[in-house]
Design an enzyme around this catalytic site. Structure first.
Site, short mmCIF file in Angstrom:
data_model
loop_
_atom_site.label_atom_id
_atom_site.label_comp_id
_atom_site.label_asym_id
_atom_site.label_seq_id
_atom_site.Cartn_x
_atom_site.Cartn_y
_atom_site.Cartn_z
CD GLU A 4 -1.81 -2.43 1.41
OE1 GLU A 4 -0.49 -2.52 1.84
OE2 GLU A 4 -2.26 -3.42 1.39
CG HIS A 28 -10.45 -6.23 7.96
ND1 HIS A 28 -9.76 -7.12 8.72
CD2 HIS A 28 -9.97 -6.10 6.79
CE1 HIS A 28 -9.01 -7.70 8.07
NE2 HIS A 28 -9.25 -7.01 6.92
#
Ligand code: TPP
Ligand code: MG
Lengths: 481, 386
Positions: free
Chosen positions: B99, B178
């Protein structure tokens, strides 16, 4: 390079026909993505065997590699059809030879990767060296710019000691990397610098006055006085503003290279970073992405032995940085960073490869940070003064290059002193002017946060102006309202 | 394991994909949150986002999409469906799982002429972080230190036209790592614009605005809304459609209490307003749409009319979006307030996994109803019960 050949011979010698681990792997449980990888291209494989010759001769090679499901199926079939008598495994990424020897690859090579150089310590061309010719005009500009860079550093450093600028950082010892690499590029090549590469800007025509304006953060600074000294940037010179956060410029460079590639431009991107920068995740992500995406980018690592007070022995255990390029599938070379001719040749060749073949290149330049890290540092606290002196005197890249141009009868003591006098005058003048130029106006606090200032910023600016008007004594008089 | 996970995730979540455990997709059950007149054309938020991407990519060759699984797999949530086939692998890039790397690479591409759209599988992964003592170094580093600040630091020489997008906030049954809402994080940074759509019209109009905008935009979607259908007007279906950045939308007019919300919570606020209406309380629901710039004018005008405010968000309370809205109202409309501001937010704890606890950790419709009643003095204030 001898190292490479020897290793591959070793592997071949130990090949045996027995299959071991493969039986344990249940093929159907392998993730689909496993088959998506592409075999190593021929050009690349050849290069592994003989990087030097291929540097010059590899044909343009730039297929866009895209996964096709049919290909994947063929590959998975070959896994099934594996013949136990064969000594190689056809595996995604290329053929792998089997070995019955339980042996780990050594973490350190028997011999370190060789370092390419052209000029010996006395500035004479080593017989038999392969290099790119540098004509008189270019050579003299290279030398003059190296001297200018050195003098600019000395004078700005002094100005900081006198309290005229808040911070400075010199490039001493790394003049050749700065100037010779810049000389081998064109102005169309985009530069993503760390902070010890102002010489690239100098080569491209950034004036001493422009350097001074930035360091003094005045109205004429292209950064509107927003960044600390030495964070230069100039669109005109294709030089992206220095980013303080170490290594962030490396993935930025890859992104820009991707952009160039999509535009099919005849240019590449060049990014510089230190040995310390290679420990950041950004370095690894950028190399990997550039390799996978075939981005035309040249990574130039200035391995100068130190990251502030951290020696490279605390930074990595690999054979420096050059081997990491190889690990990511990137053609790489180690160069004597204090040999301007070697650097020029390496960067020139790298540029041709990057643009013609659309692929990344890594150059590790071995050098030494002769100055303190910055004006906030005293490096004698953590390294021996003799070490610094040896690099400053015996291995000075500027002196070495001067010996070469003198041996060509292109230079002499008289021109040398003319150059030095002229640069000193220009520098003092630039500092005087920069100090007198007005500071940036209040409006510049608020511009460029966004392309167009949103209403809350417009309000804030109005409020600030009104407050200054009401309490003028509380605000510095040299800020234009 | 897989089965259990899928059951827990329940109707419609595809979060399991991010955990790498399920490749099978379950179509979300139609949500019963809203009823619409059947006349208007309906569209899911997923299709709204997909069509916005498609139209903007087709209109501007500089626009490209990059992220994990966006190409071959068509996106972890199928938002990029069909785009690889249409625009090819040069403009729909599958990246390695790095990322921080592709965020930085996207920033570099934006520095030099392209208009990247960076998809995060979830904004939680935009944190992908190692935090050395001196500076955080991660994907968020590139968003904050590179994207948000470059235009300013280079004095306008380097502008960064790019979009960071992906699902943000709580999904269902995917636990703490998450399920966090990052709206307040990104919205606290000047240089960024932060948008968060609720309906399909929002999704289309705001995503198109984000892609066309010259500044970096953080675009916070919600996984649980992807499969939800909303009516869309003919105007919103036109390829020229675009919504202004920095403008909130009054989803429902009312006169007794103002409820601000964004993303999934807009649906909850509307549902709460239905319930409140039955009890004679007329609630005005503001869909913020833009978290930065924040539409202070619309919020304050509404509060000056209703004299009461309830803020709703899924994120943590401290330094949250509600806190900012509350300050804005206190600064600009203090004299108009007839009751203390009620702040409804996620619990001040990392998201628990167990379904019963998870439900307790995020705002529910009844929390909003009770908050509004307290603000209208139709229920006992919380402080008094303590
Ligand atoms: C992300 C980040 N971490 C730490 C720092 C602090 N820092 C500034 S310079 C530096 C050393 C960098 O060394 P190197 O990359 O070898 O470059 P050199 O100074 O030797 O040219 C460090 C750690 C920073 N600026 N950014
Ligand atoms: Mg170093």
């Amino acid at each position: 390079m001898a190292l490479w050949t020897r290793k591959s011979v070793n592997v071949v010698n130990h090949v045996v026909s027995r299959v071991g681990f493969l039986g344990m792997i249940n093929q159907s449980s392998w993730p689909h993505s496993f088959y998506r990888k592409h075999p190593i291209s021929d050009a690349c494989a050849r290069n592994l065997k003989n990087p030097v010759t291929d540097f010059v001769n590899t044909p343009a090679h730039f297929p866009f590699r895209r996964f096709e499901s049919t290909k994947a199926e063929t590959q998975s079939d070959t896994l099934h059809d594996f013949d136990a008598n064969q000594q190689v495994l056809d595996f995604p990424g290329g053929k792998v030879t089997f070995s019955s020897e339980l042996r780990f690859i050594s973490g350190s090579p028997e011999e370190r990767v060789h370092c390419y150089r052209v000029l010996d310590d006395n500035g004479q061309i080593i017989t038999g060296s392969t290099y790119v010719q540098v004509n008189k005009e270019v050579a003299l500009k290279m030398y003059s710019d190296m001297v200018t860079l050195q003098m600019m550093d000395t004078i700005f450093y002094e100005a900081q000691r006198q309290g005229r600028v808040s911070f400075y950082l010199t490039t001493v010892g790394e003049e050749a990397i700065n100037i010779a690499s810049a000389a081998a590029l064109t102005i169309d090549d985009l530069i993503f610098p760390q902070y010890r590469e102002p010489g690239v800007l100098l080569w491209r025509g950034f004036t001493l006055q422009e350097f001074a304006n930035q360091c003094f953060g005045n109205k004429a600074d292209y950064g509107k006085g927003r960044q600390m000294p030495i964070h230069y940037g100039s669109n005109k010179h294709n030089y992206f503003t220095v980013s303080s956060t170490i290594a962030t410029q490396i993935p930025h460079a890859v992104g820009a290279a991707y952009s160039l590639k999509m535009d099919k431009r005849d240019a590449c991107v060049v990014t510089y970073f230190g040995d310390g920068g290679t420990s950041e995740g950004d370095f690894h992500a950028a190399l990997n992405f550039a390799a996978v995406r075939d981005a035309p980018v040249i990574f130039i690592c200035r391995n100068n032995g130190w990251a502030i007070s951290t020696p490279t022995s605390d930074q990595f255990r690999s054979d420096g940085v050059v081997v990491r390029g190889q690990a990511y599938g990137i053609r790489s070379i180690r160069v004597d960073g204090n040999d301007a001719l070697a650097l020029y040749s390496a960067v020139h060749t790298a540029r041709n490869i990057a643009i013609r073949e659309h692929r990344p290149i890594l150059i590790e330049a071995l050098t030494y940070r002769v100055g303190h890290h910055s004006t906030s540092d005293d490096s004698t606290k953590y390294r021996p003064a003799e070490e610094i002196e040896w690099w400053r005197l015996a291995r000075d890249p500027v002196t070495r290059f001067r010996k070469w141009i003198e041996s060509n009868d292109w230079w002499n003591a008289e021109v040398e002193s003319e150059l030095r006098n002229s640069v000193r005058k220009q520098m003092l003048q630039a500092i005087q002017v920069a100090e007198k130029v007005e500071k940036p106006p209040i409006a510049d606090v608020f511009t460029d946060v966004y392309d167009v200032p949103p209403s809350n910023l417009v309000e804030q600016e109005k409020l600030l102006r009104e407050t200054i008007k009401r309490y003028p004594k509380d605000y510095p008089s040299d800020v234009p309202v | 394991m897989l089965g259990i996970l899928r059951q827990k995730v329940g109707a419609g979540s595809s979060s399991a994909m991010i955990l790498g455990q399920s490749l099978q997709r379950i179509r979300p059950a139609a949500s019963g949150l809203r009823n619409y007149a059947s006349a208007a054309k309906e569209m899911t938020v997923r299709d709204a986002l997909n069509s916005a991407l498609d139209e903007e990519m087709s209109a501007d060759p500089k626009v490209f999409l990059m992220g994990e699984e966006v190409g071959e797999y068509q996106g972890a949530y199928k938002i990029s469906k069909g785009l690889l086939d249409k625009y090819g692998p040069e403009r729909v890039l599958d990246t390695p799982i790095t990322e921080a790397g592709f965020t930085g690479i996207g920033v570099g591409a934006a520095y030099y002429g392209l208009k990247p759209i960076i998809e995060f599988m979830t904004f939680n992964f935009s944190m992908q972080a190692r935090v050395p003592p001196r500076s955080s170094h991660s994907a968020i580093d590139h968003i904050i230190n590179s994207a948000a600040k470059s235009n300013y630091m280079s004095a306008g020489q380097i502008n960064v036209p790019l979009v960071f997008r992906g699902p943000n906030g709580a999904a269902a049954g995917v636990g703490a790592q998450h399920s966090q809402c990052y709206a307040a994080w990104f919205a606290s940074c000047p240089g960024l614009k932060v948008l968060s759509p609720y309906s399909s019209e929002d999704a289309r109009g705001l995503l198109k605005a984000a892609i066309r905008d010259p500044d970096p935009v953080v675009f916070l979607e919600n996984e649980l809304l992807y499969g939800e259908s909303f009516p869309v007007s003919a105007e919103a279906l036109d390829s020229s459609f675009c919504l202004p950045i920095g403008k909130a939308k009054i989803e429902r007019e009312g006169k007794d209490v103002t409820i601000t919300a964004f993303s999934k919570m807009v649906g909850y606020a509307l549902k709460a307003a239905d319930i409140l209406a039955k009890e004679g309380i007329s609630a005005e629901v503001i869909n913020l749409r833009s978290i930065r710039p924040l539409d202070r004018a619309t919020i304050n005008a509404s509060v000056r009319k209703t004299n009461r405010l309830v803020t709703v968000e899924e994120g943590f309370p401290q330094h949250g979006v509600g806190a900012e809205i509350c300050t804005s109202v206190i600064e600009e409309s203090f004299g108009y307030l007839d009751a203390p501001v009620e702040r409804i937010s996620g619990a001040d704890v990392p998201m628990p996994y167990a379904a019963n606890l998870e439900r307790m950790a995020v705002p529910q419709v009844e929390d909003i109803v009770r908050g509004a009643k307290r603000a209208c003095y139709r229920a006992v204030p919380l402080a008094a019960t303590a």
